[in-house]
Motif scaffolding. Structure first.
Motif, PDB file in Angstrom:
ATOM      1  N   ALA A 149      -1.577 -29.661  25.095  1.00  0.00           N
ATOM      2  CA  ALA A 149      -0.988 -30.674  24.214  1.00  0.00           C
ATOM      3  C   ALA A 149      -0.329 -30.035  22.993  1.00  0.00           C
ATOM      4  CB  ALA A 149      -2.061 -31.665  23.771  1.00  0.00           C
ATOM      5  N   HIS A 150      -0.210 -28.703  23.013  1.00  0.00           N
ATOM      6  CA  HIS A 150       0.445 -27.943  21.939  1.00  0.00           C
ATOM      7  C   HIS A 150      -0.295 -28.072  20.606  1.00  0.00           C
ATOM      8  CE1 HIS A 150       3.706 -27.260  24.725  1.00  0.00           C
ATOM      9  NE2 HIS A 150       3.836 -28.574  24.905  1.00  0.00           N
ATOM     10  N   ILE A 151      -1.613 -28.190  20.695  1.00  0.00           N
ATOM     11  CA  ILE A 151      -2.452 -28.093  19.494  1.00  0.00           C
ATOM     12  C   ILE A 151      -2.718 -26.609  19.286  1.00  0.00           C
ATOM     13  CG2 ILE A 151      -4.680 -28.685  18.458  1.00  0.00           C
ATOM     14  CD1 ILE A 151      -4.685 -31.168  20.312  1.00  0.00           C
ATOM     15  N   ASP A 152      -2.050 -26.035  18.301  1.00  0.00           N
ATOM     16  CA  ASP A 152      -2.043 -24.584  18.140  1.00  0.00           C
ATOM     17  C   ASP A 152      -3.004 -24.067  17.071  1.00  0.00           C
ATOM     18  OD1 ASP A 152      -0.030 -24.338  20.085  1.00  0.00           O
ATOM     19  OD2 ASP A 152       1.523 -24.793  18.602  1.00  0.00           O
ATOM     20  N   SER A 153      -3.852 -24.941  16.516  1.00  0.00           N
ATOM     21  CA  SER A 153      -4.807 -24.504  15.496  1.00  0.00           C
ATOM     22  C   SER A 153      -5.709 -23.407  16.063  1.00  0.00           C
ATOM     23  CB  SER A 153      -5.676 -25.677  15.040  1.00  0.00           C
ATOM     24  OG  SER A 153      -4.888 -26.756  14.594  1.00  0.00           O
ATOM     25  N   PRO A 154      -6.062 -22.403  15.267  1.00  0.00           N
ATOM     26  CA  PRO A 154      -7.002 -21.389  15.742  1.00  0.00           C
ATOM     27  C   PRO A 154      -8.308 -22.043  16.176  1.00  0.00           C
ATOM     28  CG  PRO A 154      -6.021 -20.728  13.657  1.00  0.00           C
ATOM     29  CD  PRO A 154      -5.617 -22.151  13.883  1.00  0.00           C
ATOM     30  N   VAL A 155      -8.908 -21.541  17.239  1.00  0.00           N
ATOM     31  CA  VAL A 155     -10.160 -22.086  17.766  1.00  0.00           C
ATOM     32  C   VAL A 155     -11.218 -20.991  17.801  1.00  0.00           C
ATOM     33  CG1 VAL A 155     -11.324 -23.050  19.783  1.00  0.00           C
ATOM     34  CG2 VAL A 155      -9.055 -23.877  19.143  1.00  0.00           C
TER      35      VAL A 155
END
Length: 222
Positions: free
Chosen positions: A70-76
């Motif tokens: 979903a193009h959630i690019d926050s660092p995980v």
């Protein structure tokens, strides 16, 4: 102020992490399921996500894959009881940025969070803490007293950092246990008193003032 999403189904752990982040000046939101975590990540503007793998409704790897799709690019940062090499590799291959096994120490988690949040815009974040002639270099893991390097163990370093981040502020034994020894500490332990004594021996006894019935604070050297 940085916003962090915690996707963790154990309330004791999510509350512990949220409180620690708040004390460090970071705000957070908590989701207890993969579905809620994904929805929050999709709707919210989070700068970092802490993700547990053992969620009640779906595996954390699945949540991670859906977020990246979903193009959630926050660092995980993955936080999990699974500690095998295979799980670590799988997490990184699916788009995770870091991996920590439970049980964990909050100060280590916080260091990893700060590292992932550091960008070109905030690269000037302080990496050296100081109080009078006491200086701590967080990146090089060095402590100096009046210019002389003092060797500290990893736990001593973490405890000294807690004091240097809060000079003059009284820190309770419970706060120090939580920050340095982790969420699974024994509240009846005297380990804080033991390690404060170690710091007094190495960094100067007058620096660490006992506040009877409460805890300790980093005071002015006399």
């Amino acid at each position: 102020m940085s916003r962090i999403l915690i996707i963790e189904d154990e309330p004791r752990i999510s509350s512990f992490v949220a409180k620690g982040l708040r004390a460090a000046g970071l705000t957070s939101a908590v989701a207890g399921t993969g579905r809620d975590g994904f929805d929050l990540a999709l709707e919210g503007d989070f700068e970092l996500i802490i993700l547990d793998l053992g969620l009640p409704d779906e595996d954390g790897f699945s949540v991670l894959r859906r977020m990246r799709a979903a193009h959630i690019d926050s660092p995980v940062i993955i936080l999990t009881a699974r500690g095998s090499v295979e799980d670590t590799v799988t997490g990184l291959q699916n788009g995770a940025d870091d991996y920590m096994s439970k049980p964990f120490h909050f100060d280590e988690l916080l260091a990893r969070v700060r590292l992932r949040l550091r960008t070109e815009d905030n690269a000037s974040e302080t990496s050296v803490l100081s109080h009078e002639d006491l200086e701590m270099d967080l990146l090089r893991r060095r402590v100096l007293v009046a210019g002389k390097e003092i060797e500290l163990s990893a736990r001593e370093f973490a405890l000294a950092e807690a004091f240097l981040r809060n000079p003059g502020q009284v820190l309770s034994r419970e706060q120090l246990l939580s920050r340095v020894w982790g969420y699974d500490f024994d509240p009846g332990s005297n380990v804080v008193d033991v390690y404060v004594r170690y710091l007094r021996n190495k960094l100067g006894g007058e620096r660490f003032e006992t506040v009877r019935g409460v805890g300790y604070r980093l005071a002015s050297a006399r």
